[in-house]
Scaffold this motif. Structure first.
Motif, PDB file in Angstrom:
ATOM      1  N   ALA A   1      44.755  46.283  29.212  1.00 51.22           N
ATOM      2  CA  ALA A   1      44.562  47.537  28.489  1.00 51.22           C
ATOM      3  C   ALA A   1      44.200  47.293  27.032  1.00 51.22           C
ATOM      4  O   ALA A   1      43.388  48.025  26.445  1.00 51.22           O
ATOM      5  N   SER A   2      44.773  46.250  26.451  1.00 59.35           N
ATOM      6  CA  SER A   2      44.486  45.949  25.041  1.00 59.35           C
ATOM      7  C   SER A   2      43.035  45.541  24.827  1.00 59.35           C
ATOM      8  O   SER A   2      42.535  45.584  23.703  1.00 59.35           O
ATOM      9  N   HIS A   3      42.354  45.150  25.901  1.00 62.33           N
ATOM     10  CA  HIS A   3      40.932  44.793  25.817  1.00 62.33           C
ATOM     11  C   HIS A   3      40.039  45.916  26.337  1.00 62.33           C
ATOM     12  O   HIS A   3      38.840  45.694  26.575  1.00 62.33           O
ATOM     13  N   GLY A   4      40.611  47.103  26.541  1.00 61.25           N
ATOM     14  CA  GLY A   4      39.805  48.252  26.913  1.00 61.25           C
ATOM     15  C   GLY A   4      39.614  48.474  28.393  1.00 61.25           C
ATOM     16  O   GLY A   4      38.766  49.281  28.790  1.00 61.25           O
ATOM     17  N   TYR A   5      40.403  47.804  29.236  1.00 59.96           N
ATOM     18  CA  TYR A   5      40.268  47.970  30.682  1.00 59.96           C
ATOM     19  C   TYR A   5      41.186  49.113  31.132  1.00 59.96           C
ATOM     20  O   TYR A   5      42.409  49.011  31.029  1.00 59.96           O
ATOM     21  N   ALA A   6      40.574  50.190  31.625  1.00 55.56           N
ATOM     22  CA  ALA A   6      41.313  51.383  32.042  1.00 55.56           C
ATOM     23  C   ALA A   6      41.766  51.223  33.487  1.00 55.56           C
ATOM     24  O   ALA A   6      41.000  50.801  34.353  1.00 55.56           O
TER      25      ALA A   6
ATOM     26  N   GLY B   1      48.622  31.868  55.431  1.00 50.13           N
ATOM     27  CA  GLY B   1      48.160  30.486  55.380  1.00 50.13           C
ATOM     28  C   GLY B   1      49.308  29.557  55.046  1.00 50.13           C
ATOM     29  O   GLY B   1      50.411  29.996  54.700  1.00 50.13           O
ATOM     30  N   GLN B   2      49.052  28.266  55.134  1.00 51.58           N
ATOM     31  CA  GLN B   2      50.108  27.291  54.866  1.00 51.58           C
ATOM     32  C   GLN B   2      50.535  27.317  53.407  1.00 51.58           C
ATOM     33  O   GLN B   2      51.725  27.247  53.096  1.00 51.58           O
ATOM     34  N   LEU B   3      49.559  27.424  52.494  1.00 49.16           N
ATOM     35  CA  LEU B   3      49.891  27.427  51.073  1.00 49.16           C
ATOM     36  C   LEU B   3      50.387  28.796  50.617  1.00 49.16           C
ATOM     37  O   LEU B   3      51.111  28.903  49.626  1.00 49.16           O
ATOM     38  N   GLN B   4      49.978  29.863  51.337  1.00 49.64           N
ATOM     39  CA  GLN B   4      50.382  31.213  50.966  1.00 49.64           C
ATOM     40  C   GLN B   4      50.919  31.913  52.211  1.00 49.64           C
ATOM     41  O   GLN B   4      50.199  32.647  52.893  1.00 49.64           O
ATOM     42  N   PRO B   5      52.197  31.693  52.527  1.00 48.52           N
ATOM     43  CA  PRO B   5      52.756  32.253  53.759  1.00 48.52           C
ATOM     44  C   PRO B   5      52.931  33.763  53.734  1.00 48.52           C
ATOM     45  O   PRO B   5      53.105  34.380  54.773  1.00 48.52           O
ATOM     46  N   GLU B   6      52.874  34.364  52.535  1.00 46.63           N
ATOM     47  CA  GLU B   6      53.046  35.812  52.458  1.00 46.63           C
ATOM     48  C   GLU B   6      51.810  36.524  53.009  1.00 46.63           C
ATOM     49  O   GLU B   6      50.687  36.190  52.665  1.00 46.63           O
ATOM     50  N   ARG B   7      52.033  37.508  53.835  1.00 49.98           N
ATOM     51  CA  ARG B   7      50.926  38.329  54.318  1.00 49.98           C
ATOM     52  C   ARG B   7      50.705  39.533  53.410  1.00 49.98           C
ATOM     53  O   ARG B   7      49.629  40.121  53.382  1.00 49.98           O
ATOM     54  N   SER B   8      51.731  39.914  52.673  1.00 47.76           N
ATOM     55  CA  SER B   8      51.624  40.972  51.680  1.00 47.76           C
ATOM     56  C   SER B   8      51.854  40.347  50.311  1.00 47.76           C
ATOM     57  O   SER B   8      52.856  39.666  50.108  1.00 47.76           O
ATOM     58  N   ARG B   9      50.938  40.563  49.394  1.00 41.97           N
ATOM     59  CA  ARG B   9      51.093  39.963  48.073  1.00 41.97           C
ATOM     60  C   ARG B   9      50.497  40.866  47.004  1.00 41.97           C
ATOM     61  O   ARG B   9      49.658  41.720  47.280  1.00 41.97           O
ATOM     62  N   LEU B  10      50.941  40.662  45.788  1.00 42.52           N
ATOM     63  CA  LEU B  10      50.487  41.450  44.652  1.00 42.52           C
ATOM     64  C   LEU B  10      49.151  40.915  44.145  1.00 42.52           C
ATOM     65  O   LEU B  10      48.974  39.705  44.007  1.00 42.52           O
ATOM     66  N   GLN B  11      48.223  41.825  43.890  1.00 40.64           N
ATOM     67  CA  GLN B  11      46.939  41.480  43.282  1.00 40.64           C
ATOM     68  C   GLN B  11      46.775  42.295  42.011  1.00 40.64           C
ATOM     69  O   GLN B  11      46.931  43.512  42.017  1.00 40.64           O
ATOM     70  N   ILE B  12      46.490  41.626  40.906  1.00 39.12           N
ATOM     71  CA  ILE B  12      46.235  42.290  39.624  1.00 39.12           C
ATOM     72  C   ILE B  12      44.891  41.784  39.116  1.00 39.12           C
ATOM     73  O   ILE B  12      44.621  40.579  39.168  1.00 39.12           O
ATOM     74  N   GLY B  13      44.048  42.680  38.627  1.00 38.91           N
ATOM     75  CA  GLY B  13      42.749  42.199  38.185  1.00 38.91           C
ATOM     76  C   GLY B  13      42.034  43.132  37.245  1.00 38.91           C
ATOM     77  O   GLY B  13      42.526  44.216  36.886  1.00 38.91           O
ATOM     78  N   ALA B  14      40.841  42.697  36.863  1.00 42.52           N
ATOM     79  CA  ALA B  14      39.980  43.457  35.965  1.00 42.52           C
ATOM     80  C   ALA B  14      38.537  43.260  36.387  1.00 42.52           C
ATOM     81  O   ALA B  14      38.153  42.168  36.815  1.00 42.52           O
ATOM     82  N   GLU B  15      37.758  44.322  36.274  1.00 45.45           N
ATOM     83  CA  GLU B  15      36.340  44.263  36.612  1.00 45.45           C
ATOM     84  C   GLU B  15      35.534  44.858  35.460  1.00 45.45           C
ATOM     85  O   GLU B  15      35.874  45.928  34.942  1.00 45.45           O
ATOM     86  N   LEU B  16      34.486  44.145  35.070  1.00 51.72           N
ATOM     87  CA  LEU B  16      33.566  44.610  34.037  1.00 51.72           C
ATOM     88  C   LEU B  16      32.256  44.927  34.759  1.00 51.72           C
ATOM     89  O   LEU B  16      31.566  44.019  35.224  1.00 51.72           O
ATOM     90  N   ILE B  17      31.934  46.195  34.871  1.00 49.31           N
ATOM     91  CA  ILE B  17      30.855  46.656  35.743  1.00 49.31           C
ATOM     92  C   ILE B  17      29.667  47.131  34.923  1.00 49.31           C
ATOM     93  O   ILE B  17      29.814  47.880  33.953  1.00 49.31           O
ATOM     94  N   GLY B  18      28.473  46.672  35.325  1.00 49.84           N
ATOM     95  CA  GLY B  18      27.250  47.041  34.638  1.00 49.84           C
ATOM     96  C   GLY B  18      26.659  45.912  33.830  1.00 49.84           C
ATOM     97  O   GLY B  18      25.596  46.066  33.217  1.00 49.84           O
ATOM     98  N   ASN B  19      27.299  44.752  33.852  1.00 53.77           N
ATOM     99  CA  ASN B  19      26.811  43.611  33.064  1.00 53.77           C
ATOM    100  C   ASN B  19      27.426  42.328  33.617  1.00 53.77           C
ATOM    101  O   ASN B  19      28.646  42.275  33.825  1.00 53.77           O
ATOM    102  N   ASP B  20      26.607  41.318  33.895  1.00 54.65           N
ATOM    103  CA  ASP B  20      27.140  40.013  34.309  1.00 54.65           C
ATOM    104  C   ASP B  20      26.548  38.901  33.442  1.00 54.65           C
ATOM    105  O   ASP B  20      26.347  37.786  33.889  1.00 54.65           O
ATOM    106  N   SER B  21      26.281  39.249  32.173  1.00 48.72           N
ATOM    107  CA  SER B  21      25.720  38.278  31.232  1.00 48.72           C
ATOM    108  C   SER B  21      26.738  37.200  30.886  1.00 48.72           C
ATOM    109  O   SER B  21      27.917  37.290  31.243  1.00 48.72           O
ATOM    110  N   VAL B  22      26.286  36.191  30.175  1.00 49.44           N
ATOM    111  CA  VAL B  22      27.176  35.128  29.714  1.00 49.44           C
ATOM    112  C   VAL B  22      28.281  35.706  28.828  1.00 49.44           C
ATOM    113  O   VAL B  22      29.443  35.296  28.928  1.00 49.44           O
ATOM    114  N   ILE B  23      27.930  36.666  27.979  1.00 45.24           N
ATOM    115  CA  ILE B  23      28.935  37.271  27.095  1.00 45.24           C
ATOM    116  C   ILE B  23      29.987  38.008  27.919  1.00 45.24           C
ATOM    117  O   ILE B  23      31.198  37.899  27.664  1.00 45.24           O
TER     118      ILE B  23
END
Length: 371
Positions: free
Chosen positions: A35-40, A116-138
């Motif tokens: 949120a501090s970087h503007g991700y709603a 899977g062997q390394l991740q035996p949980e079938r339910s897990r928490l996912q947290i993320g961010a997506e910047l949509i409309g631009n995939d430039s180097v910046i």
């Protein structure tokens, strides 16, 4: 003997104290960073129509979906195995008219049909961010930097960012090192295993240098540029190098240009996040495209964290002092203590014992007294 009705399905478990609270605190820390970087923040539903999910999975395996029939619509629903595709749907429908670049964050449980062997949980928490409309180097540099900052906010140190180029084999197979579809899959498999003998056996010797171009970033990049004698990969290599330079000093940098696991729908750039003392990845990200109903596509870049290993290791847990409040205690003093950050546990009878209830202090008059 335990009753069968009390057993949980394989891959599922209860989150108990202090891990449940640690999970909530870690989730807040990461989302506050985003949120501090503007991700709603957006919150998509746990289940959607199966055909809608599979249409957007774009390369990811639909065999990992847990399906059931909706008794209302009589259509097949599926529980989400990943939230990124749902963010793409939201961006291309409900938020299609919002100005770009569009910054969105999310958090929630995802469910896998199998563990899977390394991740035996079938339910897990996912947290993320997506910047949509631009995939430039910046844009990509921002995403990687924010991902590192989010992990650091959660208390993680010793972070490694491993870069990859998900569409590298496709580019080479369509150009200087021709392969048909079946051969592409076979070459990817041999490269995943770093099997030089396998590449030799199938006559794909032109791909052998890619095995050597793996490891510490600077050394691997030199080898990869040496491999790219025709300059076909110049723009991609330059882009990845600029992203790496933007985070130099914040994390260790490595390069595995042919890594594909977890990058089924990414295109020119991808990265995996690791940390000292943890087995396996803590997160992944990269560039990709979002499909719109009119057939057009939109560039995007983002990352997902899977913090269950952090939660299980106690990251996010706080050791706040807990104070026992005897019967007929000073309520105004207890209120002041809570406002100051203390946790209070009030006695309900004269049989309650401070130590048995996990308290480190007892309220004596209006002051906390160590036990």
């Amino acid at each position: 003997m335990r009753k069968q009705s009390n057993l949980l399905p394989e891959g599922f478990h209860d989150a108990l104290p202090p891990y449940a609270e640690a999970a909530s605190r870690l989730e807040r820390d990461v989302l506050d960073t985003l949120a501090s970087h503007g991700y709603a923040r957006v919150t998509p539903p746990l289940a959607e129509y199966e055909d809608g999910l599979t249409d957007r999975m774009r390369g990811a395996s639909s065999s990992d979906l847990m399906r059931f029939v909706d008794p209302i619509s009589q259509r097949t629903l599926a529980l989400r195995p990943d939230m990124t595709m749902q963010i793409g749907r939201i961006a291309s429908t409900s938020l299609a008219d919002r100005p770009r670049p569009l910054r969105l964050s999310y958090s929630g449980q995802v469910l896998k049909l199998r563990s899977g062997q390394l991740q035996p949980e079938r339910s897990r928490l996912q947290i993320g961010a997506e910047l949509i409309g631009n995939d430039s180097v910046i844009a990509a540099s921002e995403i990687v930097s924010v991902a590192i900052e989010a992990l650091e906010r959660a208390g993680v140190s010793g972070i490694t960012v491993d870069f990859t180029m998900p569409d590298l084999i496709d580019i080479l197979a369509a150009g200087p090192l021709p392969l048909n579809e079946a051969q592409i899959a076979e070459v990817r498999g041999e490269l995943d295993m770093k099997d030089a003998g396998g590449l030799n056996a199938m006559g794909a010797t032109g791909y052998l240098p890619l095995i050597e171009a793996t490891g510490p970033f600077d050394e691997a990049m030199v080898k990869l540029r040496r491999f790219d004698m025709d300059g076909l990969l110049n723009s991609r290599l330059d882009g990845v190098a600029q992203i790496a330079e933007s985070i130099r000093g914040k994390a260790r940098l490595t390069l595995d240009p042919t890594e594909r696991h977890g990058f089924e729908y990414q295109n020119w750039f991808g990265f995996t996040l690791y940390a000292d003392t943890f087995v396996g990845a803590l997160g992944r990200g990269g560039s990709y495209e979002i499909g719109h109903s009119d057939g057009e596509t939109e560039a995007a870049v983002g990352f997902s964290l899977y913090p269950n290993p952090l939660i299980n290791a106690g990251f996010g847990a706080k050791t706040n002092d807990q104070i026992f409040l005897p019967l007929s205690h000073d309520r105004s003093a207890a209120t002041r203590l809570r406002e100051a950050g203390w946790r209070t546990v009030a006695a309900l009878s004269d049989k309650d014992q401070a130590k048995a209830l996990g308290c480190s202090h007892i309220l004596n008059g209006d002051q906390p007294e160590p036990l």
